[in-house]
Design an enzyme around this catalytic site. Structure first.
Site, PDB file in Angstrom:
ATOM      1  N   LYS A 195       0.820  -1.210   0.000  1.00 37.69           N
ATOM      2  CA  LYS A 195       0.000   0.000   0.000  1.00 37.69           C
ATOM      3  C   LYS A 195       0.858   1.266   0.000  1.00 37.69           C
ATOM      4  CE  LYS A 195      -2.261  -1.393   3.731  1.00 37.69           C
ATOM      5  NZ  LYS A 195      -1.609  -2.705   3.892  1.00 37.69           N
ATOM      6  N   THR A 196       1.850   1.319   0.901  1.00 42.47           N
ATOM      7  CA  THR A 196       2.733   2.486   0.954  1.00 42.47           C
ATOM      8  C   THR A 196       3.512   2.622  -0.352  1.00 42.47           C
ATOM      9  OG1 THR A 196       2.998   1.994   3.299  1.00 42.47           O
ATOM     10  CG2 THR A 196       4.492   3.633   2.365  1.00 42.47           C
ATOM     11  N   ASP A 232      -1.287   6.563   6.578  1.00 43.39           N
ATOM     12  CA  ASP A 232      -1.362   5.147   6.927  1.00 43.39           C
ATOM     13  C   ASP A 232      -2.308   4.994   8.119  1.00 43.39           C
ATOM     14  OD1 ASP A 232      -0.753   2.497   6.683  1.00 43.39           O
ATOM     15  OD2 ASP A 232       1.296   2.648   7.456  1.00 43.39           O
ATOM     16  N   ARG A 270       6.525  -8.062   1.880  1.00 41.38           N
ATOM     17  CA  ARG A 270       7.427  -7.618   2.939  1.00 41.38           C
ATOM     18  C   ARG A 270       8.061  -8.810   3.644  1.00 41.38           C
ATOM     19  NH1 ARG A 270       4.576  -4.063   6.500  1.00 41.38           N
ATOM     20  NH2 ARG A 270       5.417  -2.310   5.323  1.00 41.38           N
ATOM     21  N   THR A 285      -6.400  -1.371   7.257  1.00 41.32           N
ATOM     22  CA  THR A 285      -6.361  -2.831   7.164  1.00 41.32           C
ATOM     23  C   THR A 285      -7.653  -3.385   6.562  1.00 41.32           C
ATOM     24  OG1 THR A 285      -6.814  -2.719   9.513  1.00 41.32           O
ATOM     25  CG2 THR A 285      -4.616  -3.400   8.879  1.00 41.32           C
TER      26      THR A 285
HETATM   27  P1  ADP Z   1       2.102  -1.831   3.218  1.00 41.62           P
HETATM   28  O1  ADP Z   1       2.109  -0.339   3.097  1.00 41.62           O
HETATM   29  O2  ADP Z   1       0.914  -2.472   2.571  1.00 41.62           O
HETATM   30  O3  ADP Z   1       2.323  -2.319   4.625  1.00 41.62           O
HETATM   31  P2  ADP Z   1       4.616  -1.641   1.766  1.00 41.62           P
HETATM   32  O4  ADP Z   1       4.256  -0.870   0.552  1.00 41.62           O
HETATM   33  O5  ADP Z   1       5.333  -0.920   2.853  1.00 41.62           O
HETATM   34  O6  ADP Z   1       3.332  -2.394   2.356  1.00 41.62           O
HETATM   35  O7  ADP Z   1       5.462  -2.907   1.269  1.00 41.62           O
HETATM   36  C1  ADP Z   1       6.443  -3.494   2.072  1.00 41.62           C
HETATM   37  C2  ADP Z   1       7.645  -3.859   1.243  1.00 41.62           C
HETATM   38  O8  ADP Z   1       7.308  -4.974   0.426  1.00 41.62           O
HETATM   39  C3  ADP Z   1       8.083  -2.766   0.271  1.00 41.62           C
HETATM   40  O9  ADP Z   1       9.119  -1.989   0.782  1.00 41.62           O
HETATM   41  C4  ADP Z   1       8.596  -3.514  -0.912  1.00 41.62           C
HETATM   42  O10 ADP Z   1       9.952  -3.815  -0.734  1.00 41.62           O
HETATM   43  C5  ADP Z   1       7.836  -4.807  -0.878  1.00 41.62           C
HETATM   44  N1  ADP Z   1       6.729  -4.847  -1.836  1.00 41.62           N
HETATM   45  C6  ADP Z   1       5.404  -4.747  -1.545  1.00 41.62           C
HETATM   46  N2  ADP Z   1       4.663  -4.922  -2.642  1.00 41.62           N
HETATM   47  C7  ADP Z   1       5.525  -5.130  -3.656  1.00 41.62           C
HETATM   48  C8  ADP Z   1       5.357  -5.397  -5.058  1.00 41.62           C
HETATM   49  N3  ADP Z   1       4.140  -5.533  -5.608  1.00 41.62           N
HETATM   50  N4  ADP Z   1       6.471  -5.544  -5.817  1.00 41.62           N
HETATM   51  C9  ADP Z   1       7.696  -5.457  -5.251  1.00 41.62           C
HETATM   52  N5  ADP Z   1       7.915  -5.230  -3.939  1.00 41.62           N
HETATM   53  C10 ADP Z   1       6.850  -5.072  -3.151  1.00 41.62           C
END
Ligand code: ADP
Length: 335
Positions: free
Chosen positions: A65-66, A110, A218, A159
């Site tokens: 998401k981030t 977030d 992640r 979430t």
């Molecule tokens: P969320 O915000 O949903 O908790 P993040 O965007 O922080 O998730 O993702 C966590 C890590 O996972 C990112 O830093 C990245 O390294 C990896 N990641 C997540 N989704 C992908 C994707 N589709 N392709 C490549 N790496 C990803």
């Protein structure tokens, strides 16, 4: 407060996220339909010289998401500002954040479902009319001023969409619920990360990691780093499938990617509760974990695996859960 680190594989650990975070849509692995929709929304905004409409991403932590929010900012070439629901305690904090933005900037919030109510209300006019009301002074002489703010894009993450109030949810033009990734996509994530970290890894080793990453990029990245440590210390740096398997076993990740807390939950439901429904609070105290961590991180994956079902009377372990633990369901035992 941030959920406390629960296991070695704590899914909230973000220390390597920034290095491995994809910067553009083409680097983002998987989710083809979502990427197509986002590129249309971004392309249209660029064509019209407009801000991108507000976006809401829902889903468990670690699914990107981030990353997507920062990709939207990068694709347009604007600033990316990050905050979170619990970090904004007063309406004034949000007002000053908003008045600091430039046109088309992306503001990422977030855990947006955790914004205090008064802050949330300020967001309504900001999202809709790009105006905020600020109150000057106190008591009978106080005045309310309506200030213009930049035409920004709000990207919220939560979430579950159900945790947002209706009025806030309705103000997002684009709502997307993130899904767990399949092993093929996750091995692409692992191969990409290995390249960035300048590691050599075989494709079957990447797939082994992918299989045990519970659908979460992640976690795939975290497991990759642990397996690399194991390979360096015990295998002279060779990262093949056998090394990956051994390394993951050493760190207590089983062949379904379940960690200690997942297994505790299953054990609790199958043994302590004997297959009967358990309420979330009872389950949390039985396992010794935060309710929120169980609900956001552990339960959704156990549900996806078909090991736990949510019923109106509580969480129930299925036969798959009993099978995985190698014990027999209670009804069978008593026959
Ligand atoms: P969320 O915000 O949903 O908790 P993040 O965007 O922080 O998730 O993702 C966590 C890590 O996972 C990112 O830093 C990245 O390294 C990896 N990641 C997540 N989704 C992908 C994707 N589709 N392709 C490549 N790496 C990803």
């Amino acid at each position: 407060a941030e959920p406390k680190p629960s296991t070695l594989l704590d899914i909230y650990d973000r220390s390597i996220d920034n290095v491995l975070r994809p910067k553009y849509l083409t680097e983002f692995v998987g989710q083809p339909q979502l990427k197509e929709r986002l590129s249309i929304v971004i392309g249209a905004a660029k064509l019209r010289g407009d801000q991108v409409g507000h976006i809401l991403f829902a889903g468990p932590p670690g699914l990107g998401k981030t990353s997507l929010a920062s990709i939207v900012a990068n694709e347009i070439g604007v600033n990316f500002r990050v905050t979170s629901g619990p970090a904004i305690t007063r309406a004034g904090d949000l007002a000053s954040l908003l008045s600091d933005l430039s046109d088309f900037d992306v503001l990422f919030i977030d855990e947006i479902h955790r914004l205090p109510r008064t802050v949330e209300e300020l967001l309504y006019s900001a999202m809709e009319d790009f105006k905020v009301d600020v109150t000057l002074g106190k008591g009978p002489t106080s005045r309310t001023l309506r200030l213009d703010i930049a035409h920004f894009t709000l990207i919220g993450a939560t979430t579950r969409t159900g945790m947002l109030s209706g009025p806030l949810r309705d103000r997002f033009g684009f709502v997307h619920t993130m899904e767990y990734y399949d092993p093929t996509e996750l091995s692409q994530v692992v191969m990409r990360s290995a390249q960035i970290l300048e590691m050599e890894i075989s494709e079957d080793a990447a797939y082994e990691i992918a299989l045990r990453s519970r659908g979460t990029p992640r976690l795939a990245n975290r497991l990759l780093k642990l397996v690399r440590d194991y390979a360096d210390v015990s295998r002279g740096g060779v990262l093949d499938q056998t090394t990956a398997k051994e390394g993951l076993d050493v760190f207590g990740v089983d062949d379904l990617g379940l960690d200690r807390v997942d297994r505790e939950i299953l054990k609790s439901l199958c043994v302590t509760f004997g297959g009967r429904p358990a309420g979330l609070s009872a389950l949390a105290s039985s396992v010794g974990e935060e309710r929120q961590t169980i609900e956001d991180v552990h339960e959704p994956y156990l549900v996806k695996l078909g090991m736990v079902i949510r019923t109106p009377r509580g969480r129930v372990a299925t036969n798959r859960a009993f099978d995985h633990l190698g014990i027999r369901p209670v009804e069978e035992q008593s026959q």
